[in-house]
Design a protein around this motif. Structure first.
Motif, PDB file in Angstrom:
ATOM      1  N   GLY A  64      13.307  28.266  12.943  1.00  0.00           N
ATOM      2  CA  GLY A  64      12.499  27.393  13.779  1.00  0.00           C
ATOM      3  C   GLY A  64      11.024  27.685  13.645  1.00  0.00           C
ATOM      4  O   GLY A  64      10.577  28.303  12.686  1.00  0.00           O
TER       5      GLY A  64
ATOM      6  N   TRP B 121       4.782  26.095  22.559  1.00  0.00           N
ATOM      7  CA  TRP B 121       6.103  25.510  22.342  1.00  0.00           C
ATOM      8  C   TRP B 121       6.831  26.196  21.196  1.00  0.00           C
ATOM      9  O   TRP B 121       6.244  26.461  20.148  1.00  0.00           O
ATOM     10  CB  TRP B 121       6.004  24.016  22.060  1.00  0.00           C
TER      11      TRP B 121
ATOM     12  N   TYR C  12      10.512  25.915  18.916  1.00  0.00           N
ATOM     13  CA  TYR C  12      11.708  25.137  18.573  1.00  0.00           C
ATOM     14  C   TYR C  12      12.637  25.978  17.707  1.00  0.00           C
ATOM     15  O   TYR C  12      12.193  26.667  16.785  1.00  0.00           O
ATOM     16  CB  TYR C  12      11.321  23.871  17.808  1.00  0.00           C
TER      17      TYR C  12
ATOM     18  N   LYS D  39      16.354  25.402  15.527  1.00  0.00           N
ATOM     19  CA  LYS D  39      17.322  24.395  15.094  1.00  0.00           C
ATOM     20  C   LYS D  39      18.746  24.823  15.456  1.00  0.00           C
ATOM     21  O   LYS D  39      18.997  26.015  15.726  1.00  0.00           O
ATOM     22  CB  LYS D  39      17.198  24.155  13.595  1.00  0.00           C
TER      23      LYS D  39
ATOM     24  N   ASP E 188      19.733  21.769  19.363  1.00  0.00           N
ATOM     25  CA  ASP E 188      18.288  21.949  19.331  1.00  0.00           C
ATOM     26  C   ASP E 188      17.856  22.725  20.566  1.00  0.00           C
ATOM     27  O   ASP E 188      18.315  22.442  21.688  1.00  0.00           O
ATOM     28  CB  ASP E 188      17.569  20.593  19.326  1.00  0.00           C
TER      29      ASP E 188
ATOM     30  N   LEU F 172      14.361  24.104  22.696  1.00  0.00           N
ATOM     31  CA  LEU F 172      12.917  23.985  22.870  1.00  0.00           C
ATOM     32  C   LEU F 172      12.519  24.765  24.122  1.00  0.00           C
ATOM     33  O   LEU F 172      13.072  24.547  25.201  1.00  0.00           O
ATOM     34  CB  LEU F 172      12.506  22.515  23.016  1.00  0.00           C
TER      35      LEU F 172
ATOM     36  N   ALA G 217      14.723  20.780  25.300  1.00  0.00           N
ATOM     37  CA  ALA G 217      14.818  19.835  24.178  1.00  0.00           C
ATOM     38  C   ALA G 217      15.134  18.418  24.645  1.00  0.00           C
ATOM     39  O   ALA G 217      14.544  17.448  24.154  1.00  0.00           O
ATOM     40  CB  ALA G 217      15.860  20.309  23.179  1.00  0.00           C
TER      41      ALA G 217
ATOM     42  N   VAL H  31      10.281  17.977  20.013  1.00  0.00           N
ATOM     43  CA  VAL H  31      11.305  18.449  19.074  1.00  0.00           C
ATOM     44  C   VAL H  31      11.077  17.830  17.693  1.00  0.00           C
ATOM     45  O   VAL H  31      11.083  18.532  16.674  1.00  0.00           O
ATOM     46  CB  VAL H  31      12.723  18.120  19.589  1.00  0.00           C
TER      47      VAL H  31
ATOM     48  N   LYS I  61      10.108  19.900  14.329  1.00  0.00           N
ATOM     49  CA  LYS I  61      11.010  19.811  13.173  1.00  0.00           C
ATOM     50  C   LYS I  61      10.229  19.454  11.919  1.00  0.00           C
ATOM     51  O   LYS I  61      10.451  20.028  10.840  1.00  0.00           O
ATOM     52  CB  LYS I  61      12.083  18.743  13.416  1.00  0.00           C
TER      53      LYS I  61
END
Length: 460
Positions: free
Chosen positions: A385, A391, A393, A395, A413, A415, A429, A436, A440
């Motif tokens: 990620g 933030w 993220y 995966k 996902d 977040l 997420a 998101v 990505k």
């Protein structure tokens, strides 16, 4: 002999001696000027001392919130310099070291399998007039004596240490390219490496040149132990003993730097390679460890530890000191990472980063010197990620090493807003699909094959 001839001989002899004296004087002056020029250049380029520990957790030190371990020397280092609270390394040993050496993410620098074609900061800084030394754990030549991937071939003038880890409770040493014995006394390693670093500063260093000394400790990796002076002395069990011995030995090294008059022009960097082993899945089946050894460290408010792409695996303590240059007593939450060392050293030492390959690090000189409060705009978690600002993220199939896999983690996902949720407990997420999608796309950009010499985002 006629008087005129005697006068002529005296004149000729006097002129010859005068000419010789003049030439000698000019030579001395030129040598002095050259020496002064070398000294002036060296004074403009800081010495660099990197103290790199192994598997030490974000919250193992008192200055990072630990209430059991006594770490007065590293606490003092933090008071004399800047303590970073959003510093990122990698999640395991080899990838962390290849990232530090090359300024490239492990998906490019290849971690334990770092090829000889990778260019290290040591190779480049040596060409800029530095002496270079590596002491301790190497771990980027597949733990084998592959000559073109060992420290001497990768830019270090001098090497003493072990090519791999101590998982079996025994390490084999090399001095430069030659075998140099072995030991199963893990409690001796922290002092041994410190002794070798002090010996280098006292006996092997050329005082006319700036130096880089990369000291990569084996502790606190897996089969931990402390010497008799520290075993059983801390309130934190054997792991605490090791932390406190490491603190003491680092202080001893810093005292030598002071005694040699090097402190004012030495950039000291202390950090670790990855988060601590603190998962029951690993510790429950530990083998070969000292009796009563609870060898995990502390992640503090961070989730998980070594081998994980949660913050406990990647976010590490980092303290930087350079008297009069790096602000003292400062705490910075700016994003900073080991991959940034290569470009930062390039700025400070006067060399160019490679242009034939992608460099992921950025020049953080202004952040270190207090001229800027912001750091990186993003950080990539290997095959997992990305963080941008507050933030983060991850995966669904984010990579975890086996011992770090959380049994109840759903493959979706993830977040998190790290400003409000440092422990990564509330997955946002579903509430922020646009964020998101944005992260990505950034992750794919980082993982892509951009043209050589580029970076997704550069901070000037």
């Amino acid at each position: 002999m006629p008087l005129r001839s005697i006068q002529s001989a005296i004149y000729t002899t006097t002129m010859n001696h005068s000419l010789l004296f003049t030439r000698f004087t000019v030579s001395l002056i030129l040598c002095f000027i050259a020496s002064a020029a070398v000294a002036a250049v060296a004074a403009d380029k800081p010495n660099i001392l990197i103290v790199f520990t192994d598997d030490q957790g974000y919250a193992d030190l008192a200055c990072y919130g630990n209430e059991a371990n006594k770490t007065p020397r590293l606490d003092q280092l933090a008071a004399e310099g800047t303590r970073f609270t959003s510093f990122y390394s990698q999640t395991v040993c080899g990838p962390s070291r290849s990232a530090l050496l090359t300024g490239r993410q492990p998906l490019r620098s290849k971690g334990w399998g770092m090829p000889a074609s990778e260019i290290t900061f040591a190779e480049l800084i040596r060409n800029a007039g530095y002496q270079t030394a590596c002491i301790g754990k190497w771990d980027v030549s597949n733990r084998k004596a592959i000559l073109d991937r060992m420290p001497n071939a990768q830019g270090f003038d001098y090497y003493f240490g072990t090519l791999g880890a101590n998982d079996g409770g025994r390490v084999r040493f090399h001095e430069n390219n030659e075998p140099a014995g072995a030991t199963d006394d893990m409690g001796s390693l922290t002092t041994l490496y410190t002794d070798k670093a002090i010996e280098y500063l006292n006996e092997k260093r050329d005082p006319e040149k700036p130096f880089v000394l990369y000291l990569a400790h084996t502790m606190m990796h897996t089969i931990i132990d402390a010497s008799d002076r520290f075993r059983g002395k801390s309130a934190g069990g054997l792991y605490g003993d090791v932390v406190e011995e490491f603190d003491h030995e680092t202080g001893r090294l810093l005292d030598v730097v002071d005694d040699l008059g090097l402190s004012e022009n030495t950039l000291v960097i202390y950090t670790s390679d990855n988060g601590p082993w603190n998962q029951p899945k690993y510790t429950d089946r530990k083998k070969g460890h000292p009796e009563g050894s609870i060898f995990w460290g502390q992640s503090g408010p961070l989730r998980n530890g070594k081998g994980s792409c949660y913050e406990g695996g990647y976010r590490l303590p980092c303290i930087v000191r350079w008297p009069g240059k790096v602000p003292a007593g400062r705490v910075s939450d700016a994003l900073f990472a080991t991959i940034d060392f290569m470009p930062t050293f390039a700025h400070l030492a006067g060399f160019d980063v490679p242009r034939d390959r992608r460099i992921d690090g950025i020049d953080q000189t202004d952040l270190l010197l207090g001229k800027r409060d912001t750091g990186r705009e993003h950080f990539y978690f290997n095959n997992a990620g990305v963080r941008q600002g507050d933030w983060k993220y991850l995966k669904p199939d984010a990579y975890f090493h086996g011992y770090a896999i959380e049994a109840d983690r759903k493959k979706v996902d993830e977040l998190y807003n790290l400003k409000s949720d440092l422990g990564e407990q509330t997955n946002l997420a579903a509430e922020h699909p646009e964020k998101v999608a944005e992260l990505k796309a950034l992750m794919r950009q980082i993982e892509g094959n951009d043209p050589p010499g580029t970076s997704p985002i550069q901070i000037k």
